[in-house]
Design an enzyme around this catalytic site. Structure first.
Site, mmCIF file in Angstrom:
data_model
loop_
_atom_site.group_PDB
_atom_site.id
_atom_site.type_symbol
_atom_site.label_atom_id
_atom_site.label_comp_id
_atom_site.label_asym_id
_atom_site.label_seq_id
_atom_site.Cartn_x
_atom_site.Cartn_y
_atom_site.Cartn_z
ATOM 1 C CG ASP A 161 6.745 -1.247 6.970
ATOM 2 O OD1 ASP A 161 6.101 -1.727 6.683
ATOM 3 O OD2 ASP A 161 5.692 0.147 7.134
ATOM 4 C CB SER B 297 -0.711 0.200 1.473
ATOM 5 O OG SER B 297 -0.532 -0.301 2.740
ATOM 6 C CG ASN C 1 3.704 -8.087 15.130
ATOM 7 O OD1 ASN C 1 2.815 -9.267 15.468
ATOM 8 N ND2 ASN C 1 3.607 -7.334 14.875
ATOM 9 N N GLY D 137 9.958 -7.448 18.407
ATOM 10 C CA GLY D 137 9.860 -5.254 18.790
ATOM 11 C C GLY D 137 11.412 -4.802 19.550
#
Length: 296
Positions: free
Chosen positions: A253, A8, A191, A221
């Site tokens: 990203d 996107s 994740n 993370g």
């Protein structure tokens, strides 16, 4: 060689809530939820997974080729991508739609609530994977549902190895569809929350998924990531401490950009993940998904 980024392009409206979501939401009253958050901080950023990944690839000096669809308000974004040196020849426009829009609210603990209007992204399946012999590797990142399914099949048929990165788009697919993505992909990255959802929906363990692809990465993370590189043996790659925690938007990203860059260079997956952790730590110290700068 060029890297094809299927995903996107979006405008992000990012709001900062100075409290904690958990202190404003009563778990026992979720069935009549009616809350309002005061957000003193508000800004508009360029976003979308394809745009953020392309930005990260350009920071690394790689050739980024996004395959995405903009709306009738997308000329500004197109100009920005060209200024960054991104190959824009495979972007299309949906004249009767807005560019996808994400409204992201972040609390003081970096928890996020996001509302997303797909807009032109819903027509992304009408923009096919280009017939190019120079594409080294590709990624299927969050996009319109039909586009993700169609582009995965087209990449597989063209013999282009690709990363399957369902991200926030994962809930759109049932177990059979997700198993098909895994069969077609060369690598899978998620994740930890998405990894659990993928396992639940497919009935496959992470070891079983890793056995079907060249590599699997599960990001954790600040704690780094777990990597399966061509075997069922999991290796933990330690995280990199950020100089400052400002905004988590786009950290995943940035990690994926590093992953793609490393794969295009022929690196082992663990080395790709190490660079991804550094990129994520760099990005979280700046606001928005496309404002960090890589020191060469």
């Amino acid at each position: 060689m060029p890297i094809l980024v299927c995903g996107s392009l979006a405008f992000d409206t990012i709001m900062t809530f100075e409290g904690r979501f958990a202190e404003q939401i009563l778990p026992s009253q979720l069935h009549i939820l009616n809350v309002s958050f005061l957000v003193p901080g508000l800004r508009r950023e360029y976003g979308g997974c394809a745009g953020n990944i392309a930005y990260g690839l350009r920071q690394l000096g790689a050739q980024a080729v996004p395959l995405a669809t903009l709306g009738n308000d997308g000329a500004e974004y197109l100009d920005r991508l060209r200024t960054l040196g991104v190959d824009t020849q495979h972007l299309s426009f949906a004249a009767e739609s807005y560019t996808a829009q994400a409204m992201i609210m972040t609390d003081r603990d970096n928890n996020q609530i996001t509302a997303f209007h797909p807009g032109a992204m819903s027509m992304a399946h009408e923009n096919p994977v280009p017939s190019r012999s120079d594409i080294a590797v590709a990624i299927i990142s969050p996009d319109g549902r039909d586009a993700m399914l169609t582009h995965a099949r087209q990449l597989h048929e063209a013999g282009v190895p690709f990363v399957f990165d369902p991200g926030q788009g994962l809930p759109m697919f049932n177990g059979e569809e997700l198993r098909q993505f895994i069969e077609l992909a060369s690598w899978v990255t998620l994740n930890d929350y998405e990894a659990q959802m993928l396992c639940d929906r497919t009935g496959l363990s992470l070891d079983a998924i890793a056995a079907q692809v060249r590599g699997l990465i599960v990001t954790l993370g600040a704690h780094g990531c777990d990597v399966w590189d061509g075997s069922a043996q999991k290796v933990h790659v330690a995280g990199v401490a950020a100089t400052e925690v400002v905004d988590p938007t786009g950290c995943g990203d940035a990690f994926r950009a590093a992953l793609l860059h490393g794969l295009e260079q022929g690196w082992p997956l663990q080395r790709c993940a190490e660079l991804g952790n550094r990129m994520g730590a760099l990005k979280i110290a700046s606001r928005g998904g496309q404002n960090y700068q890589l020191s060469h």
